[in-house]
Write a protein that holds these residues in place. Structure first.
Motif, PDB file in Angstrom:
ATOM      1  N   GLU A  72       1.238  -1.051   0.040  1.00 27.91           N
ATOM      2  CA  GLU A  72       0.320  -0.157   0.378  1.00 27.91           C
ATOM      3  C   GLU A  72       1.323   1.300  -0.231  1.00 27.91           C
ATOM      4  OE1 GLU A  72      -0.324  -2.229   2.052  1.00 27.91           O
ATOM      5  OE2 GLU A  72      -2.164  -3.108   0.882  1.00 27.91           O
ATOM      6  N   ARG A  73       1.514   1.638   0.841  1.00 29.79           N
ATOM      7  CA  ARG A  73       2.667   2.567   0.649  1.00 29.79           C
ATOM      8  C   ARG A  73       3.548   2.792  -0.435  1.00 29.79           C
ATOM      9  NH1 ARG A  73       5.191   0.471   6.667  1.00 29.79           N
ATOM     10  NH2 ARG A  73       6.462  -0.392   5.003  1.00 29.79           N
ATOM     11  N   LYS A  75       2.194   1.917  -3.627  1.00 31.41           N
ATOM     12  CA  LYS A  75       1.440   1.874  -4.358  1.00 31.41           C
ATOM     13  C   LYS A  75       0.814   3.665  -4.325  1.00 31.41           C
ATOM     14  CE  LYS A  75      -0.853  -2.186  -4.879  1.00 31.41           C
ATOM     15  NZ  LYS A  75      -2.097  -3.082  -4.950  1.00 31.41           N
ATOM     16  N   LYS A  76       0.879   4.445  -2.923  1.00 32.80           N
ATOM     17  CA  LYS A  76       0.502   5.482  -2.897  1.00 32.80           C
ATOM     18  C   LYS A  76       2.137   6.339  -3.294  1.00 32.80           C
ATOM     19  CE  LYS A  76      -1.885   5.735   1.369  1.00 32.80           C
ATOM     20  NZ  LYS A  76      -1.406   5.944   2.956  1.00 32.80           N
ATOM     21  N   LYS A  77       3.438   5.932  -3.049  1.00 32.79           N
ATOM     22  CA  LYS A  77       4.139   6.735  -2.792  1.00 32.79           C
ATOM     23  C   LYS A  77       4.297   6.852  -4.457  1.00 32.79           C
ATOM     24  CE  LYS A  77       8.594   6.265  -2.535  1.00 32.79           C
ATOM     25  NZ  LYS A  77      10.456   6.106  -1.812  1.00 32.79           N
ATOM     26  N   TYR A  78       3.651   5.884  -6.113  1.00 29.06           N
ATOM     27  CA  TYR A  78       4.101   5.588  -7.126  1.00 29.06           C
ATOM     28  C   TYR A  78       2.361   6.244  -7.970  1.00 29.06           C
ATOM     29  CZ  TYR A  78       9.081   4.589  -5.896  1.00 29.06           C
ATOM     30  OH  TYR A  78       9.833   4.876  -5.352  1.00 29.06           O
ATOM     31  N   ASN A  79       1.983   6.617  -6.885  1.00 33.52           N
ATOM     32  CA  ASN A  79       0.777   6.761  -7.594  1.00 33.52           C
ATOM     33  C   ASN A  79      -0.287   5.727  -8.439  1.00 33.52           C
ATOM     34  OD1 ASN A  79      -0.133   9.506  -6.596  1.00 33.52           O
ATOM     35  ND2 ASN A  79       1.609  10.418  -8.050  1.00 33.52           N
ATOM     36  N   MET A  80       0.194   4.772  -7.669  1.00 30.14           N
ATOM     37  CA  MET A  80      -0.639   3.348  -8.631  1.00 30.14           C
ATOM     38  C   MET A  80      -1.905   3.094  -8.040  1.00 30.14           C
ATOM     39  SD  MET A  80       2.949   0.984  -8.943  1.00 30.14           S
ATOM     40  CE  MET A  80       3.315   0.709 -10.317  1.00 30.14           C
TER      41      MET A  80
END
Length: 80
Positions: A72-73, A75-80
């Motif tokens: 989840e982190r 995905k958040k970091k790379y806007n996925m």
């Protein structure tokens, strides 16, 4: 036990600087500051930043800022 190679073990008072909590224990540490304990004796005072009185593990006041898992982190970091 060899004589003259071990540090002097004596009683000292530890004080938590965050809460003012004090406890008496044995140690080889020395201090220039002293304090009078409940038994009327004077002991060296060693100031510490955290003790069982203020540590989150012992107080139950842990902070969980981020509960997301690794995926989840990412995905958040790379806007996925």
């Amino acid at each position: 036990m060899k004589q003259g190679i071990h540090p002097d073990y004596h009683k000292v008072v530890y004080m938590d600087t965050n809460s003012g909590f004090k406890f008496l224990s044995g140690s080889t540490q020395n201090s220039n500051e002293t304090t009078e304990w409940e038994d009327g004796n004077t002991y060296p005072l060693i100031k510490i930043e955290i003790s069982s009185d203020t540590h989150p593990f012992y107080t139950g006041r842990q902070k969980f800022a981020d509960r997301d898992g690794r995926a989840e982190r990412f995905k958040k970091k790379y806007n996925m």
